[in-house]
Scaffold this motif. Structure first.
Motif, PDB file in Angstrom:
ATOM      1  N   LEU A 113       0.822  -1.203   0.000  1.00 15.13           N
ATOM      2  CA  LEU A 113       0.000   0.000   0.000  1.00 15.13           C
ATOM      3  C   LEU A 113       0.863   1.262   0.000  1.00 15.13           C
ATOM      4  CD1 LEU A 113      -2.866   1.137   0.058  1.00 15.13           C
ATOM      5  CD2 LEU A 113      -2.772   1.068   2.554  1.00 15.13           C
ATOM      6  N   GLY A 114       0.658   2.117  -0.995  1.00 16.52           N
ATOM      7  CA  GLY A 114       1.375   3.373  -1.100  1.00 16.52           C
ATOM      8  C   GLY A 114       2.796   3.271  -1.646  1.00 16.52           C
TER       9      GLY A 114
ATOM     10  N   GLY B 270       2.309  -1.054  -6.472  1.00 16.35           N
ATOM     11  CA  GLY B 270       0.958  -1.418  -6.886  1.00 16.35           C
ATOM     12  C   GLY B 270       0.771  -2.916  -7.033  1.00 16.35           C
TER      13      GLY B 270
ATOM     14  N   SER C  69      -4.836   1.126  -6.558  1.00 15.39           N
ATOM     15  CA  SER C  69      -4.476   0.999  -5.144  1.00 15.39           C
ATOM     16  C   SER C  69      -5.243  -0.172  -4.552  1.00 15.39           C
ATOM     17  CB  SER C  69      -4.840   2.279  -4.388  1.00 15.39           C
ATOM     18  OG  SER C  69      -4.698   2.063  -3.003  1.00 15.39           O
TER      19      SER C  69
END
Length: 171
Positions: free
Chosen positions: A59-60, A63, A133
């Motif tokens: 996450l962040g 991907g 995301s």
């Protein structure tokens, strides 16, 4: 030694013309079969147990997407494709490629086809990551296909990634 009028001269040497012609007529199909068989038998190359796997990413940071790993002894050939389809979102995002060379073709908002443009060396891994995301609910499915003339004994040719806003699972 006197020659009999009914005995051909070649008969004294052990061969007559009919025997030679019969032998030649039978040898042509045998030679043609012997030449054709090895070419046909060698027409399929087994690249072994390559694997396509889904990956949730981080996450962040990284991907979600897929990794494609060549088998331990044989490279994956140019022209190997991975077709990715998505559901649950209107667009599956832009896919990046790392660890190898491939072209990404947009088939539709929810479908991409990635084609290796250089062989993937034995044991090497190439990654295909989307800009989606994992905080979005979606399903991605992928299928790997080898070009004509290749097979993959024991290969894992399909993978998926599923995100439910809070959980992600991949295989």
């Amino acid at each position: 030694m006197l020659q009999n009028k009914n005995t051909p001269i070649d008969a004294e040497k052990g061969l007559d013309r009919r025997t030679v012609m019969k032998g030649a007529a039978w040898s042509v199909p045998v030679i043609a079969l012997a030449v054709a068989t090895p070419a046909h038998a060698a027409s399929i190359v087994d690249v072994g147990a390559f694997a396509l796997r889904g990956s949730c990413g981080t996450l962040g940071v990284l991907g979600p997407g897929f990794t494609l790993q060549a088998g331990p002894t044989t490279p994956l050939p140019v022209g190997t494709t991975v077709t990715i389809t998505g559901s649950g979102v209107t667009n599956i995002g832009v896919f990046s490629v790392s660890g190898g060379t491939a072209a990404v073709n947009v088939l539709s908002n929810t479908s991409r086809q990635i084609t290796l443009t250089a062989a993937l060396p034995a044991g090497a891994t190439i990654a295909f990551r989307t800009t989606l995301s994992i905080s979005v609910a979606f399903q991605l499915n992928a299928v790997a296909t080898l070009p004509t003339g290749y097979s993959g004994s024991g290969a894992k040719t399909a993978g998926n990634v599923s995100s439910t806003l809070i959980l992600c699972s991949a295989n």
